[in-house]
Design a protein around this motif. Structure first.
Motif, mmCIF file in Angstrom:
data_model
loop_
_atom_site.group_PDB
_atom_site.id
_atom_site.type_symbol
_atom_site.label_atom_id
_atom_site.label_comp_id
_atom_site.label_asym_id
_atom_site.label_seq_id
_atom_site.Cartn_x
_atom_site.Cartn_y
_atom_site.Cartn_z
ATOM 1 N N ASP A 1 41.263 24.975 -1.848
ATOM 2 C CA ASP A 1 41.153 23.873 -0.876
ATOM 3 C C ASP A 1 41.721 24.289 0.471
ATOM 4 O OD1 ASP A 1 39.925 22.243 -2.696
ATOM 5 O OD2 ASP A 1 41.720 21.073 -3.193
ATOM 6 N N ARG A 2 42.842 25.013 0.437
ATOM 7 C CA ARG A 2 43.446 25.482 1.687
ATOM 8 C C ARG A 2 42.531 26.490 2.381
ATOM 9 N NH1 ARG A 2 46.241 24.546 6.124
ATOM 10 N NH2 ARG A 2 47.412 26.347 6.869
ATOM 11 N N LEU A 3 41.958 27.399 1.602
ATOM 12 C CA LEU A 3 41.062 28.410 2.173
ATOM 13 C C LEU A 3 39.838 27.770 2.824
ATOM 14 C CD1 LEU A 3 41.234 31.079 -0.672
ATOM 15 C CD2 LEU A 3 41.898 31.462 1.708
ATOM 16 N N LEU A 4 39.262 26.804 2.157
ATOM 17 C CA LEU A 4 38.071 26.148 2.696
ATOM 18 C C LEU A 4 38.397 25.267 3.894
ATOM 19 C CD1 LEU A 4 36.257 25.316 -0.652
ATOM 20 C CD2 LEU A 4 35.518 26.941 1.103
ATOM 21 N N LEU A 5 39.633 24.816 3.972
ATOM 22 C CA LEU A 5 40.064 24.080 5.160
ATOM 23 C C LEU A 5 40.167 25.030 6.360
ATOM 24 C CD1 LEU A 5 41.119 21.372 6.338
ATOM 25 C CD2 LEU A 5 43.429 22.130 5.706
ATOM 26 N N LEU A 6 40.663 26.260 6.092
ATOM 27 C CA LEU A 6 40.819 27.248 7.165
ATOM 28 C C LEU A 6 39.479 27.836 7.595
ATOM 29 C CD1 LEU A 6 43.982 29.132 5.813
ATOM 30 C CD2 LEU A 6 43.893 27.662 7.835
ATOM 31 N N ASP A 7 38.566 28.016 6.644
ATOM 32 C CA ASP A 7 37.265 28.626 6.960
ATOM 33 C C ASP A 7 36.209 28.063 6.006
ATOM 34 O OD1 ASP A 7 35.127 30.133 7.717
ATOM 35 O OD2 ASP A 7 36.100 32.085 7.470
ATOM 36 N N PRO A 8 35.661 26.892 6.334
ATOM 37 C CA PRO A 8 34.769 26.192 5.401
ATOM 38 C C PRO A 8 33.416 26.869 5.178
ATOM 39 C CG PRO A 8 34.872 25.036 7.511
ATOM 40 C CD PRO A 8 35.908 26.106 7.562
ATOM 41 N N TYR A 9 33.047 27.854 5.990
ATOM 42 C CA TYR A 9 31.732 28.483 5.842
ATOM 43 C C TYR A 9 31.817 29.920 5.328
ATOM 44 C CZ TYR A 9 30.558 24.468 8.715
ATOM 45 O OH TYR A 9 30.419 23.180 9.183
ATOM 46 N N ASN A 10 32.985 30.325 4.866
ATOM 47 C CA ASN A 10 33.158 31.684 4.358
ATOM 48 C C ASN A 10 32.563 31.797 2.959
ATOM 49 O OD1 ASN A 10 34.527 33.930 2.899
ATOM 50 N ND2 ASN A 10 35.576 34.183 4.851
ATOM 51 N N ASN A 11 31.590 32.685 2.795
ATOM 52 C CA ASN A 11 30.891 32.779 1.508
ATOM 53 C C ASN A 11 31.785 33.262 0.374
ATOM 54 O OD1 ASN A 11 28.389 31.761 2.164
ATOM 55 N ND2 ASN A 11 27.494 33.736 2.680
ATOM 56 N N GLU A 12 32.773 34.102 0.687
ATOM 57 C CA GLU A 12 33.696 34.542 -0.361
ATOM 58 C C GLU A 12 34.468 33.349 -0.924
ATOM 59 O OE1 GLU A 12 35.579 38.742 -0.271
ATOM 60 O OE2 GLU A 12 35.712 37.977 1.773
ATOM 61 N N TYR A 13 34.947 32.477 -0.031
ATOM 62 C CA TYR A 13 35.723 31.328 -0.471
ATOM 63 C C TYR A 13 34.821 30.323 -1.193
ATOM 64 C CZ TYR A 13 38.716 33.287 3.223
ATOM 65 O OH TYR A 13 39.442 34.119 4.023
ATOM 66 N N LEU A 14 33.605 30.160 -0.680
ATOM 67 C CA LEU A 14 32.662 29.230 -1.316
ATOM 68 C C LEU A 14 32.298 29.697 -2.716
ATOM 69 C CD1 LEU A 14 30.337 28.554 1.748
ATOM 70 C CD2 LEU A 14 31.793 26.868 0.628
ATOM 71 N N LEU A 15 32.134 31.013 -2.894
ATOM 72 C CA LEU A 15 31.787 31.526 -4.223
ATOM 73 C C LEU A 15 32.956 31.390 -5.186
ATOM 74 C CD1 LEU A 15 29.691 32.875 -6.015
ATOM 75 C CD2 LEU A 15 30.574 35.090 -5.250
ATOM 76 N N ALA A 16 34.170 31.675 -4.695
ATOM 77 C CA ALA A 16 35.354 31.500 -5.553
ATOM 78 C C ALA A 16 35.498 30.048 -5.976
ATOM 79 C CB ALA A 16 36.602 31.977 -4.814
ATOM 80 N N ASP A 17 35.213 29.142 -5.050
ATOM 81 C CA ASP A 17 35.250 27.712 -5.358
ATOM 82 C C ASP A 17 34.191 27.352 -6.397
ATOM 83 O OD1 ASP A 17 36.082 24.851 -4.626
ATOM 84 O OD2 ASP A 17 33.938 24.809 -4.188
#
Length: 553
Positions: A423-439
């Motif tokens: 949640d913190r990562l997606l708040l910092l960079d909501p369009y990052n594909n690495e974070y979206l995939l981990a989510d």
């Protein structure tokens, strides 16, 4: 083209400045007014600053004020406004020759070619050999019709001036008319045969004309005339490197280095020497560069590479430790860490990483991540966790550090902790594909029927290689996420559909294990046996003492 009004600008008659007096202000510039203008510019109130500066520039002995006003005008106003101002000032100060140059340049920039040509004519009447380089730099228009109009306007200007000849050549080159362009640049070279810009323009024109034999003859001729000019050597060298002829490029570099003793040539010589395995020669060329402050750090870096490839790790580490430039510091210190670990000096490896973040703040995240990985390899999981926790507390907005920490500790985190981190990562960079995939991976692990998560993973897995967001490793990770989801649903055919080709292209242990499960689920035991044999051969799969891998499979 409509001619700009060169009369005194309206602001000189502004009653807010001169209380209704229609006579332009005279006398020396007012210091208080200039201070007010500069304060206004500092505040970002450029419009007011320009009004004051332009008005004050028309007073006596105000050349410096004019130049400041013109600089602001060029930066913030349209070229036409800057031209109108410069023209009015030049007419008010007809003996100020530099103003002619300003007006000519601005007229070209504003595409008022009639005024530009008239002003260029005035300059050339004053001095037929005037250097017009500054006027003509960066003003060749992009539009073909504008190029044609400018060329036609220049036909009325004195042709003996080399700068004008070169501008005509450049315009013709832009229009694809190479042969007459060569004639014009030849005129310029006749007047100034050693001018490097003219020489390189002719080289480009000969190349574009396909006249390779004439090109190399011309280069050889100019090398005889100016034997110490490095650019002529570098042109030949780049050509050979681009065509894969590193050996000939290297020999030419040695010649160029001997004749020019130029630091740039020396560095390029060393780089090619490293590429072709001439490590001793590379080291010999690099050592003197250590004494050149501009090249010291890079010399140490490439000396580190040279000694490393020669097998002299002590000397390699010595030079890597002395790399200070940001571009190479991370790689160099990482090599130092590797050497210390290879010697069993873990404390020195960790100290190197601490020093890296102290000296290069931009690599703070990298140093913490590498330090944590070392601690984990040493079996000190608690220290790694404490280190990363401290690092994230000190750098709460560094999403790269947080994500690296997440990946390193992923198997140790609870689902709740993973959720908080993501949640913190997606708040910092909501369009990052690495974070979206981990989510998406976490959501599917909790709920394999999460359609939104499934959609995200599919989108990432289907990115085309031409897409700026494409990442082959991330695409593979997305396919693994989809395969795990498919296995949980008993969709074994989908696993094979996702992973069979990727494994053939680039065999990977995790992909192979998922494929085994897919083949087994479909009862394709010939495929299971074949793949299992391949995994054993490639990765020693299942051959450890505990048989843990086979048990997990």
């Amino acid at each position: 083209m409509e001619e700009l009004d060169a009369s005194l600008p309206d602001f000189l008659l502004d009653d807010t400045l001169i209380a209704g007096d229609t006579t332009p202000m005279l006398g020396e510039p007012d210091l208080y007014a200039l201070l007010s203008a500069e304060f206004a510019a500092d505040r970002g109130d450029v419009e007011d600053a320009l009004i004051i500066y332009k008005a004050e520039s028309f007073k006596d002995n105000a050349t410096a004020v004019f130049e400041r006003a013109l600089a602001l005008s060029i930066e913030y106003e349209e070229p036409q406004k800057s031209l109108a101002f410069a023209t009015a000032w030049q007419m008010n100060n007809p003996e100020h020759i530099p103003a002619w140059f300003y007006v000519a340049h601005l007229a070209l920039k504003a595409k008022d070619y009639n005024q530009a040509v008239q002003t260029l004519g005035m300059i050339l009447d004053y001095d037929k050999r005037a250097d017009l380089t500054q006027i003509l730099t960066g003003i060749v228009p992009d539009d073909l019709e504008d190029q044609r109009l400018l060329f036609l306007a220049l036909q009325t200007v004195e042709e003996d001036n080399p700068s004008i000849s070169v501008l005509k050549a450049g315009l013709l080159m832009q229009m694809g008319d190479y042969q007459p362009a060569i004639l014009y640049v030849n005129q310029a070279l006749k007047a100034d045969p050693k001018n490097l810009a003219y020489i390189m323009l002719k080289i480009d024109l000969l190349r574009l004309s396909g006249k390779d034999d004439e090109l190399w003859q011309f280069v050889a001729q100019k090398q005889q005339e100016i034997p110490n000019e490095k650019e002529l050597y570098l042109y030949q060298i780049r050509y050979k490197i681009e065509n894969g002829d590193l050996t000939d490029a290297y020999q030419l570099l040695l010649t160029a280095y001997t004749k020019t003793q130029d630091a740039d040539v020396a560095l390029l010589t060393a780089l090619v020497a490293l590429d072709i395995g001439e490590y001793t020669q590379a080291i010999d060329v690099l050592k003197p560069l250590i004494q050149n402050p501009e090249f010291t750090s890079r010399a140490h870096y490439y000396l580190g590479i040279g000694y490393e490839r020669s097998g002299d790790f002590a000397q390699s580490r010595h030079h890597y430790e002395r790399v200070t430039d940001h571009e190479h510091a991370l790689d160099a210190r990482t090599k130092v860490v590797g050497f210390y670990l290879m010697d069993g000096q873990t404390d020195k490896a960790l100290a190197t990483l601490v020093r890296l973040r102290d000296e290069h703040e931009m690599y703070t995240a990298d140093s913490y991540i590498l330090q944590a990985e070392i601690l984990l390899r040493q079996g000190d999981k608690k220290s790694a966790e404490d280190l990363l926790r401290t690092a994230n507390q000190e750098n709460p907005d560094d999403d790269r550090l947080l994500f690296a920490s997440f990946k390193i500790l992923e198997n140790e985190l609870s689902n709740e902790d993973k959720r908080l981190a993501l949640d913190r990562l997606l708040l910092l960079d909501p369009y990052n594909n690495e974070y979206l995939l981990a989510d998406a991976k976490l959501r599917l692990m909790i709920n394999p029927d999460d359609q939104n998560a499934l959609k995200v993973a599919k989108q990432i897995s289907q990115l085309d290689s031409s897409d700026p967001l494409y990442d082959s490793q991330l695409q593979l990770e997305a396919l693994k996420v989809l395969s795990n989801q498919a296995l949980s649903q008993g969709q074994f055919g989908k696993v094979i559909e996702y992973l069979e080709v990727p494994y053939e292209v680039a065999p990977d242990l995790d992909v192979g294990i998922l494929l085994l499960r897919g083949y087994q689920g479909l009862g394709k035991y010939d495929k299971v046996n074949s793949l299992l044999a391949d995994l054993k051969q490639r990765f020693a799969f299942g051959q450890n003492k505990t048989g843990q891998e086979l048990q997990e499979y």
